[in-house]
Scaffold this motif. Structure first.
Motif, PDB file in Angstrom:
ATOM      1  N   UNK A 142      -0.476  -6.845   4.802  1.00  0.00           N
ATOM      2  CA  UNK A 142      -0.012  -5.782   3.905  1.00  0.00           C
ATOM      3  C   UNK A 142      -1.042  -4.672   3.784  1.00  0.00           C
ATOM      4  N   UNK A 143      -2.306  -5.061   3.692  1.00  0.00           N
ATOM      5  CA  UNK A 143      -3.381  -4.064   3.583  1.00  0.00           C
ATOM      6  C   UNK A 143      -3.474  -3.228   4.854  1.00  0.00           C
ATOM      7  N   UNK A 144      -3.400  -3.882   6.007  1.00  0.00           N
ATOM      8  CA  UNK A 144      -3.480  -3.186   7.294  1.00  0.00           C
ATOM      9  C   UNK A 144      -2.266  -2.275   7.492  1.00  0.00           C
ATOM     10  N   UNK A 145      -1.089  -2.742   7.080  1.00  0.00           N
ATOM     11  CA  UNK A 145       0.129  -1.946   7.210  1.00  0.00           C
ATOM     12  C   UNK A 145       0.026  -0.677   6.372  1.00  0.00           C
ATOM     13  N   UNK A 146      -0.573  -0.791   5.183  1.00  0.00           N
ATOM     14  CA  UNK A 146      -0.737   0.383   4.316  1.00  0.00           C
ATOM     15  C   UNK A 146      -1.682   1.394   4.954  1.00  0.00           C
ATOM     16  N   UNK A 147      -2.753   0.901   5.562  1.00  0.00           N
ATOM     17  CA  UNK A 147      -3.719   1.780   6.226  1.00  0.00           C
ATOM     18  C   UNK A 147      -3.062   2.479   7.412  1.00  0.00           C
ATOM     19  N   UNK A 148      -2.306   1.708   8.211  1.00  0.00           N
ATOM     20  CA  UNK A 148      -1.623   2.282   9.374  1.00  0.00           C
ATOM     21  C   UNK A 148      -0.583   3.307   8.963  1.00  0.00           C
ATOM     22  N   UNK A 208      -3.296 -15.617   2.525  1.00  0.00           N
ATOM     23  CA  UNK A 208      -4.344 -14.637   2.836  1.00  0.00           C
ATOM     24  C   UNK A 208      -3.899 -13.743   3.995  1.00  0.00           C
ATOM     25  N   UNK A 209      -3.260 -14.327   4.990  1.00  0.00           N
ATOM     26  CA  UNK A 209      -2.784 -13.555   6.140  1.00  0.00           C
ATOM     27  C   UNK A 209      -1.781 -12.503   5.702  1.00  0.00           C
ATOM     28  N   UNK A 210      -0.881 -12.848   4.795  1.00  0.00           N
ATOM     29  CA  UNK A 210       0.098 -11.857   4.328  1.00  0.00           C
ATOM     30  C   UNK A 210      -0.582 -10.736   3.556  1.00  0.00           C
ATOM     31  N   UNK A 211      -1.634 -11.076   2.804  1.00  0.00           N
ATOM     32  CA  UNK A 211      -2.396 -10.028   2.096  1.00  0.00           C
ATOM     33  C   UNK A 211      -3.073  -9.099   3.093  1.00  0.00           C
ATOM     34  N   UNK A 212      -3.670  -9.664   4.136  1.00  0.00           N
ATOM     35  CA  UNK A 212      -4.342  -8.853   5.154  1.00  0.00           C
ATOM     36  C   UNK A 212      -3.357  -7.960   5.901  1.00  0.00           C
TER      37      UNK A 212
END
Length: 88
Positions: free
Chosen positions: A15-21, A9-13
């Motif tokens: 990845x999502x945050x990195x895409x937003x940034x 779950x942490x890796x999914x979060x």
């Protein structure tokens, strides 16, 4: 590779945050580039309009943690200075 469910779950979060940034950083660079292009062309009106759009975008990136607050302030300050010298 992540084994536990919490690590997955942490890796999914992350990845999502990195895409937003990445998207925010790209937006900032686009706005700054528009100001710099207008300054290079010597178009004062376009440069002022682009600067007015770029300034809140830079500060938003700082509040969201994409850029450091001082970095965003420095970029705004330098762009404003260049805009001032163009109009002088």
């Amino acid at each position: 590779m992540a084994n536990t469910s919490s690590a997955k779950k942490a890796t999914r979060k992350i990845a999502r945050r990195a895409a937003i940034n990445k998207n925010r950083r790209s937006r900032v660079r686009t706005y700054v580039r528009q100001v710099e292009e207008a300054l290079a062309a010597g178009d004062k009106a376009a440069a002022e309009a682009a600067f007015k759009a770029a300034q809140p975008e830079l500060m938003r990136a700082a509040t969201k943690g994409v850029l450091h607050k001082n970095t965003a302030s420095r970029k705004v300050s330098r762009l404003a200075n260049r805009l001032k010298t163009l109009s002088a």
